[in-house]
Each structure stands twice: as structure tokens, then as C-alpha cells.
Design an enzyme around this catalytic site. Structure first.
Site, PDB file in Angstrom:
ATOM      1  N   GLY A  10      11.511  33.619   9.154  1.00 13.21           N
ATOM      2  CA  GLY A  10      11.666  32.224   8.755  1.00 13.21           C
ATOM      3  C   GLY A  10      12.599  31.511   9.711  1.00 13.21           C
ATOM      4  CD  GLU A  13      21.359  35.856  11.417  1.00 11.85           C
ATOM      5  OE1 GLU A  13      21.775  36.958  11.053  1.00 11.85           O
ATOM      6  OE2 GLU A  13      20.228  35.408  11.092  1.00 11.85           O
ATOM      7  CD  GLU A  47      18.939  31.487   9.468  1.00 17.78           C
ATOM      8  OE1 GLU A  47      19.520  32.298  10.215  1.00 17.78           O
ATOM      9  OE2 GLU A  47      18.240  31.840   8.500  1.00 17.78           O
ATOM     10  CG  HIS A  50      23.471  34.453   8.905  1.00 20.71           C
ATOM     11  ND1 HIS A  50      23.946  35.559   8.247  1.00 20.71           N
ATOM     12  CD2 HIS A  50      22.176  34.291   8.495  1.00 20.71           C
ATOM     13  CE1 HIS A  50      22.991  36.044   7.458  1.00 20.71           C
ATOM     14  NE2 HIS A  50      21.922  35.298   7.587  1.00 20.71           N
ATOM     15  CD  GLU A  69      20.165  38.033   6.086  1.00 23.40           C
ATOM     16  OE1 GLU A  69      20.070  36.863   5.649  1.00 23.40           O
ATOM     17  OE2 GLU A  69      20.085  38.300   7.300  1.00 23.40           O
TER      18      GLU A  69
END
Length: 584
Positions: A10, A13, A47, A50, A69
Site C-alpha cells: 500500500g 516508509e 507512513e 514510521h 506497525e
């Protein structure tokens, strides 16, 4: 931040160059639905989170990737809630928590963290337990500690370990160092290293509330697992917290007539089973409960049907009491339960016709009140509720007026994205060959990534076998990007009438699918086989995968197959009883 035309993940990062699928970075705000806009905001926030959890501080090994995550999932919701408070993001996160519950109720679930020794073990980490359960556990801890105390602990962790590598326990220790009066490590270890989650029972003993816990399962279990459960209580409107770390504890009440909400606020990773007295008090006070509390009541009730502790007909009667409900999240739970009930009876029967009438009787008055056309001043969630109700009426209730209205919306154009999205699926669900061609052309000429996917995935909703066959062939044609093709097949297998046709086509082209599609999409592609709930189809699916394993998704495949067996058992148990109840 860069959008890539064909990307198996999807988003990713990479420090200094975050990459995304096009539909997760590029959107026309005037044409996107609330869900499409929210999904994009979620992923961007995920993202960016991250950069701290993953890049600034990195886990030592893949066994800890769940925390990267999970924390990014937690932060995406927190940031989105701050960015758009009107979207009630923590409330709608309840839907994602329910996805994790579904898997974690199975015998084949896994612990959140587990040893990783091979690449396939790494691939198996990227599932609903890592993201949705992990994020839910962090939310539960935050709510128990308080937001400021939790933030102080996380800041201490990031400062202490900047540009370093950590284990999961380093986070719990850092938060506990900032909050020394709370046993953070003991609490969180009970959730990270033990599979499953608790069913917290609540019963009255005079003027005492008796709380108990046992591991939740679909069906009977003698599993003795105990969790350290932070339980929020609301007793006659007053909030309090207790830590349930034994199989039973007693809480004094101000009176035997007290109204009690267990898991108040709904952020604990648990289901709740009330005794008849407490449940009746709640049912009479729905208006006083929070949105998440009402969502949980519906979601818990449907899962009691799956577990065999509540009849499907009783569930229908229960949701009949929600005619005054106007909140989107609660209606999303009702819709999920209604769709589940619809799969327990045969299509094109008197019982199914009566079921459609029941759905229409429940939904139409609410849609009439919300109004079929956009109203000035509607917020995004009210507009989304209108689209959900219209879609339920047109598809699940097979209401001809709603279907005609949806076709008019599509033919004459509407600037309302929610109505356009609902109309697209509704027209497909009762569509013709010409409609199928229209959506293929819409896919080819779409102005935005969201329009393209809306037309593409609508192909899976068509009512005739030939349409489903065409959709599967289209997925394999090479015209659909490999990032999207598996998810078109996914939706075809989920088709209520012809899912088995799609499965048989995929079965025959299994080697080709594995050769052409990204490896991380294969187990996601076949996830809806769990909805194929008749004995003969289930036997075929189970036999096929005994000879065709998915190494990169072995645990997830076990969970899909177990859930299919659960669904077959639910249908076998409920079909005749529900059919007779509807006929009566």
C-alpha cells in the site's frame, strides 16, 4: 512522497522518499468519498509515524515488526482524529478492532509477537493481528494510563533509544519508568505473548458487580488463559477503572438497581457478556450510551450468533430496536450483522423474501428521516450514512424504488460522492450486460484513481453467473494492474450468488495467479472463501488447500480455513431455525 502506478504494497516508509499506491496519495477532494479521503489520510499519517517508530528507532529483528506497525496504526488514528475531529476516527476504529476480534476468536490465531526464523515468517507478520490488534492494544494502554501519561512514556522511549535498535520490552519498560505506579510490562506481556482475548462477563450478586474472564472462542472452550485486563466501568454515570487479572473479581455498587456499562468507552480489547438483568437495563437506556458502546452491543450480539450463544432470529429482533439510531458506526455494525444473516438462508426462497422485507422495514424509515437527497449542512458522516442506508435498501432488501433511484443517480450524474458510490454498487448488483460494459469503460477512462477502482470492483457485484465469469477473466486479462487484480478476484469470490463460480475459476488458474500476482496478495485474494458456507463447497476448498499451501501466508490460510468451517457450522445450525422463524 511519491505515487507509483503499480505497487504491491500500500505504501512504504523509506526515509526521505515515502512511496504510495496512486489511490493512497492522489485524490480529488470534491469527488472522493469520506472513506476514500479518510483512507488516504490514514496511510499518510501511518507512513509519517514510521519516521519515528521504524526509522528513528528500529526494532532489532523481525519478531518486533508488529510494534512498528501497531504503533504506526495507533498514530494514524490519533493523527487523523486530530486532523478531522468530525470523522470520529476513534469511533470508526471499532470496525477495525472487530476485524482483529474475528481472527483472534479462532483456535488458529497466533500471539502478537512470535519468533521469526525465515522470510515466510516475516511475510506472515503483516496481518490484522499486527496492525489492528496491535493498534488496539496500544489504544487500550493509552486509555488506561491517560493520554498525557502515555505520551510521556513514549517520548521517554524515543529519546532513550534514538538511532538505536530495540526489543518490544524496551517500550513497556520506558513507559513504566515514566509511570512507575502502573505495572505496564506485566499488563502488556499478558497480551503480546498470549494468543486470543477475553470475554469479560458481568453479573449481579445483590448490590455487587461480579466480573469474570475467560478466553473468547467461537464455540465452547476450556482454555484457562488469563489476561491482565484494564476494565473501564460506568456505574450510574460515574467512571472508574479496575484491573481484572484473576478469573473473577467483585466490585461494590451503590445499589442493586445500578446501571452498569462494562468496557465503557469501548477501547478495551475484549467482548462483554452481561447477565439478563444488566443487558435489559442497557437495552432500555440506549440513548444514554456512547456511540462505541452501542456499536459494541450490536457487534457482540452478532458474534454471539457466530459462537452459537444467540439465535440469528433473535439478532434480527434485537436490531429492530435500533430504529432511532442515526450514527454511522452503529449502522455499520448492524449492516455487517444483516449481511451475515442473509448468508444463512437460501436465495430465491420465501424465507429470503421475508428477510428482505425485514431489512426494508428496518432501513427505510431511517433513510426517510436522514433523507434520500443531500441536505445542506450535512457533515461527512451523515452523508456516508445516507449512502450506506441507500445501498442496504437497494441491494440487501432488493427494494425496487431504491434501485431505480440509484440508476437515476448514475444516469443523470450526482455531485455527491457517497450517493455515487452507493449507486455504482447498487446498479451493478442488479445490472445488465450493458451496465457491465459501462463499468469496464468507466474503469478505462476514469479521471481519478478512486473512480477507477470504484468501477473496477463494481464488476464483482453483478447478479448473473456470466458477469462473475467475465469479471474473473478481466482480472487475468493483463489490463488490470497486478496490484488490483487479486482484489477484484477477492470480491468475485465474495459475490453472494456466484462466489463458488469465481472460486472454481481461480482454482483452475491457481498456478497462473501465483506466477502473475504479488506474493503478498495471494492469501488476501482467497480470504472470502470463508464465506462459502455449504458443505460441498467447503470440502472442495479445504481439500484444495491441503495440497496447495501458501507458505508466505500459512498461518493466515489456516485462519481462513478455520473460519470457513465455523461459518459452515453456523449455517448448519441456523438455516432451518431461521427459515422457519422468518416464515412464521
Amino acid at each position: 512522497m511519491v505515487a507509483l502506478p503499480d505497487f504491491a504494497a500500500g505504501a512504504m516508509e523509506n526515509l526521505g522518499c515515502i512511496t504510495y499506491r496512486e489511490n493512497l496519495l492522489l485524490v480529488d477532494p470534491e469527488r472522493g468519498t469520506q472513506f476514500e479521503m479518510q483512507t488516504l489520510a490514514d496511510v499518510v499519517h501511518h507512513e509519517l509515524a514510521h519516521m519515528w517508530f521504524g526509522d528513528l528507532v528500529t526494532m532489532k529483528w523481525w519478531n518486533g515488526i508488529w510494534l512498528n506497525e501497531a504503533f504506526a496504526t495507533f498514530m494514524e488514528i490519533a493523527c487523523c482524529a486530530a486532523f478531522r475531529p468530525d470523522w470520529l476516527r476513534w469511533t470508526t476504529f471499532s470496525l477495525e478492532r472487530s476485524m482483529a476480534f474475528e481472527v483472534d476468536s479462532l483456535a488458529s490465531t497466533r500471539t502478537v509477537e512470535f519468533p521469526v526464523e525465515a522470510p515466510d515468517d516475516c511475510d506472515g507478520m503483516f496481518d490484522v493481528l499486527t496492525y489492528q490488534k496491535g493498534g488496539s492494544l496500544l489504544r487500550m494502554l493509552q486509555q488506561y494510563l491517560g493520554e498525557e501519561a502515555f505520551q510521556a512514556g513514549v517520548a521517554h522511549y524515543l529519546t532513550k533509544h534514538s538511532y538505536g535498535n530495540t526489543e518490544t520490552s524496551d517500550l513497556w519498560d520506558a513507559i513504566e519508568e515514566a509511570n512507575p505506579s502502573t505495572p505496564v510490562r506485566r499488563l502488556m506481556d499478558s497480551w503480546i505473548w498470549q494468543a486470543g482475548y477475553p470475554l469479560v462477563s458481568a453479573r449481579l450478586d445483590g448490590s455487587t458487580l461480579v466480573l469474570g474472564q475467560q478466553r473468547y472462542a467461537f464455540g465452547d472452550t476450556d482454555d484457562a488463559t488469563l489476561f491482565v485486563v484494564p476494565v473501564h466501568l460506568r456505574i450510574d454515570g460515574a467512571e472508574s477503572k479496575v484491573l481484572l487479572d484473576t478469573d473473577e473479581m467483585r466490585v461494590p455498587l451503590p445499589s442493586a438497581a445500578a446501571a452498569v456499562v462494562v468496557n465503557s468507552g469501548g477501547h478495551g480489547f475484549m467482548r462483554v457478556a452481561y447477565d439478563a438483568t444488566l443487558r435489559a437495563r442497557l437495552a432500555g437506556e440506549l440513548h444514554s450510551l456512547t456511540i462505541i458502546d452501542r456499536y459494541n452491543l450490536v457487534d457482540d450480539a452478532w458474534n454471539e450468533v457466530v459462537a452459537g450463544r444467540l439465535g440469528a432470529a433473535d439478532f434480527l429482533t434485537f436490531v429492530d430496536g435500533f430504529t432511532n439510531e442515526r450514527e454511522l458506526a452503529v449502522w455499520q455494525a448492524i449492516a455487517a450483522g444483516l449481511r451475515g444473516v442473509g448468508r444463512l438462508i437460501d436465495l430465491d426462497t420465501a424465507a429470503h423474501a421475508r428477510f428482505r422485507q425485514r431489512v426494508a422495514a428496518l432501513v427505510r424509515p431511517v433513510l426517510d428521516d436522514v433523507q434520500w437527497k443531500p441536505v445542506d449542512g450535512d457533515d461527512d458522516l451523515r452523508a456516508k450514512l445516507r449512502g450506506l442506508l441507500l445501498g442496504l435498501l437497494a441491494t440487501l432488501a432488493d427494494d425496487h424504488e431504491a434501485q431505480g433511484y440509484c440508476r437515476d443517480l448514475l444516469d443523470h450524474g450526482t455531485t455527491d460522492p457517497e450517493l455515487l458510490s452507493a449507486a455504482t454498487l447498487a446498479v451493478a448488483a442488479s445490472g445488465t450486460d450493458a451496465d457491465f460494459d459501462r463499468f469496464v469503460e468507466g474503469f478505462r477512462t476514469a479521471a481519478t484513481p478512486q473512480d477507477m477502482l470504484r468501477c473496477l470492483y463494481a464488476l464483482a457485484e453483478f447478479p448473473e453467473q456470466r458477469h462473475v465469469e467475465r469479471a474473473v477473466e478481466f482480472a487475468f486479462s493483463g489490463e488490470v494492474k497486478t496490484q488490483n487484480a487479486p482484489f477484484l478476484i477477492h470480491r468475485c469470490i465474495a459475490n453472494r450468488a456466484h462466489g463458488n463460480v469465481a472460486w472454481q475459476m481461480l482454482r483452475r488458474r491457481w498456478t497462473e495467479a501465483n506466477d502473475r500476482f504479488p506474493s503478498n496478495t495471494i492469501v488476501r485474494m482467497i480470504d472470502p472463501v470463508k464465506l462459502l458456507n455449504t458443505d460441498n463447497v467447503s470440502a472442495d476448498v479445504q481439500a484444495f488447500f491441503s495440497e496447495h499451501p501458501i507458505p508466505q501466508g500459512a498461518t493466515t490460510l489456516d485462519q481462513v480455513l478455520e473460519r470457513q468451517r465455523v461459518n459452515v457450522a453456523v449455517r448448519a445450525r441456523e438455516h432451518d431455525v431461521l427459515t422457519n422463524a422468518l416464515a412464521g
